[in-house]
Design a protein around this motif. Structure first.
Motif, short mmCIF file in Angstrom:
data_model
loop_
_atom_site.label_atom_id
_atom_site.label_comp_id
_atom_site.label_asym_id
_atom_site.label_seq_id
_atom_site.Cartn_x
_atom_site.Cartn_y
_atom_site.Cartn_z
N VAL A 163 0.84 -1.20 0.00
CA VAL A 163 0.00 0.00 0.00
C VAL A 163 0.88 1.26 0.00
N GLU A 213 1.04 4.17 -2.92
CA GLU A 213 0.83 5.58 -2.56
C GLU A 213 2.03 6.43 -2.97
N PRO A 259 -4.16 6.18 -7.07
CA PRO A 259 -5.29 6.56 -6.21
C PRO A 259 -5.95 5.34 -5.57
N GLU A 260 -6.50 5.53 -4.36
CA GLU A 260 -7.20 4.46 -3.64
C GLU A 260 -6.36 3.19 -3.60
N LYS A 320 -7.77 -0.16 -2.27
CA LYS A 320 -8.75 -0.74 -3.18
C LYS A 320 -8.07 -1.35 -4.41
N ARG A 321 -7.03 -0.68 -4.91
CA ARG A 321 -6.35 -1.15 -6.12
C ARG A 321 -5.63 -2.48 -5.91
N TYR A 357 -7.37 -5.24 -7.58
CA TYR A 357 -7.60 -5.14 -9.02
C TYR A 357 -6.66 -6.08 -9.78
N GLN A 410 -1.44 3.54 -15.05
CA GLN A 410 -1.52 2.94 -13.73
C GLN A 410 -0.72 1.64 -13.66
#
Length: 547
Positions: A134, A138, A143-144, A147-148, A151, A160
């Motif tokens: 995380v 960052e 972003p987020e 959450k990513r 993905y 990204q």
């Protein structure tokens, strides 16, 4: 002088291909100093990527590497695999050219990041590695980030995915980062953001960066020194400002002369006749989804015309709706609202037969010729196919017409017998152009036709494109994110953001005096091939953020 962290001396790489020796790198010597950014530039086939891959021992088994590669004073050539694996990722990390291909499509971003972190940090628990993942996301401004982690690669944009690759490379705070074409095919704003991430990483870790690129704007923006390679050899090494101001090698001057420059073209010539546009798009809306799923509006109330003999550029970031609008123009995307007319034929009311006839009058050049050309067809067969299917040509008439088209794009003679895998990227794109104009189209849709090409190859392809357009007089919708290419080729420019055409007009007016803030941001984000000018542009672009 700062001591080198990497020294490459007399590097030679030879591949065994079906019993035949093919030399990829004849003799290359260079060094990367601590805390500096060294750029290696040159055309495809010059040996840039092969040299970089040899540093980490990532070349295939049929490669023979000789010379010397020393990292922090230690010889890497001949090092046992176990010792080399301990250096990979931990002390030397690599960002590959195609992040979508480098990331595993069947695992989440989080799984792949955690795996990379724990590979070199066995003492970390899964929870600790996840927290580190995380933090890494960052740090590269994904972003987020939490959450990513859940993905998959296909759920992220190209920019990204590239940031995820950078985060993975930074997992162990490497001393040397090798970045192979890290911004190829990225939009100018995303490219600027990715370069800022690399620049901040160097400052934060005092790391060295070896960047391989064909984009001279990126070189001007990032590099401290530049190595120029041609045909497996180093032809020039110089500080970046000296190289751009007074290159000594003829080849370097040719590379720099081939770079398109925003604002270099003379003011607009004559006006265009827009009385009867070949392509007329009015209030176009394109939505994807269904009643059971939330609908996504890719194009929102867009209006655009392209006149005969005119090239209109459509620019904007990934996801802005450019390609969807282009596909809707030839009936390949669903039209939710508005109208699309080609030579006066409204596609929404046209019969199947009329649509089929219309497509014979429209040519398409796709972004990636490696996937748009049939690998089973020879070059001659590729160009012959539309002539055979739509015009019914056979025998010598078919062959002569195909040969003439290949000659028009500079691929005459024996080229017709070759297959796509035997051609370079620029040569494949020339074949794609020849196929697209085979039926003498009234309209040509060109979707990012030069985005992944070297500057010298790009210049040749653009010359071919410009000559054909002037001779055949087709209307062209040119979809691109390269504003310098747009400036050198197009007559008018339309700018898209979030599915909306926010600004359009004559090329000179839009690119020199844009009315919309988003257009100004696009122009300010585009790197220019001049280190002094680019440094000033970057500071001006970042000044509002710092304030």
């Amino acid at each position: 002088m700062t001591e080198p962290v990497l020294s490459v001396t007399d590097l030679r790489v030879v591949f065994d291909v079906d019993g035949q020796e093919q030399t990829a790198v004849k003799s290359a010597s260079f060094e990367v100093r601590r805390g500096e950014v060294l750029a290696i530039v040159g055309e495809s086939g010059s040996g840039k990527s092969v040299s970089a891959m040899s540093i980490l021992g990532l070349l295939p088994r049929n490669a023979t590497v000789s010379g010397s590669i020393r990292f922090d004073g230690r010889e890497l050539l001949g090092l046992p695999k176990s010792e080399l694996r301990a250096i990979r990722g931990a002390r030397i990390a690599m960002i590959f050219q195609d992040p979508a291909a480098a990331l595993n499509p069947v695992f989440t971003i989080g799984f792949q990041l955690v795996e990379a972190i724990r590979e070199h940090n066995r003492h970390l628990s899964k929870a600790q590695a996840r927290q580190r993942a995380v933090e890494l996301l960052e740090s590269v401004e994904v972003p987020e980030a939490v959450k990513r982690l859940g993905y998959y690669p296909h759920q992220l944009s190209g920019g990204q995915c590239q940031r995820v690759m950078i985060a993975m490379a930074l997992a162990c705070d490497p001393e040397l980062l090798i970045a192979d074409e890290p911004t190829t095919a990225l939009d100018v704003t995303v490219q600027a953001e990715v370069l800022e991430v690399l620049r901040s990483m160097r400052e934060r870790l005092s790391a060295s960066i070896l960047i391989i690129t064909h984009d001279m704007g990126v070189v001007a923006d990032m590099a401290d020194r530049v190595v120029v390679m041609r045909r497996g050899e180093v032809v020039e090494t110089a500080p970046v400002e000296s190289l751009f101001a007074s290159p000594t090698a003829v080849y370097t001057r040719e590379l720099l002369d081939a770079v398109p420059r925003l604002g270099a073209r003379e003011p607009a010539e004559q006006g265009r006749d827009a009385a009867a546009p070949v392509l007329a798009i009015e209030n176009l809306t394109v939505e994807f989804g269904s009643a059971l799923r939330k609908k996504f509006r890719a194009v929102d109330d867009a209006s655009l015309t392209v006149g005969r003999g005119e090239i209109v550029a459509l620019v904007g970031e990934s996801g802005s709706g450019k390609t969807t609008l282009g596909r809707a123009a030839i009936g390949l995307s669903p039209v939710t609202g508005g109208t699309v007319a080609v030579e006066g034929l409204d596609l929404s009311t046209a019969t199947r037969a009329e649509r089929h006839a219309m497509r014979q009058r429209v040519g398409v050049v796709f972004q990636n010729p490696a996937t748009s050309l049939n690998p089973r067809y020879s070059i001659g067969e590729t160009v012959e196919e539309p002539l055979r299917v739509h015009l019914g040509l056979r025998g010598s008439a078919l062959r002569d017409r195909a040969d003439a088209l290949l000659a028009d794009v500079g691929l005459g003679g024996s080229w017709r017998e070759r297959y796509p895998h035997e051609l370079s990227g620029g040569q494949r794109q020339r074949v794609a152009i020849a196929r697209a104009v085979a039926l003498d189209p009234a309209l040509l849709i060109a979707d990012e036709p030069t985005s992944a090409l070297d500057v010298s190859v790009q210049a040749k392809v653009l010359d071919v494109f410009r000559e054909l357009q002037q001779r055949l007089g087709f209307a062209c919708l040119f979809i691109s994110h390269d504003l310098a290419v747009v400036d050198s080729l197009c007559d008018r420019v339309a700018v898209m953001q979030n599915g909306v055409i926010i600004e359009q007009g004559e090329r000179e007016r839009v690119l020199t005096a844009p009315e919309h803030a988003y257009t100004r941001r696009l122009i300010q984000s585009a790197p220019v091939p001049d280190p002094v000018d680019q440094r000033a542009r970057r500071l001006a672009r970042l000044a509002p953020l710092a304030g």
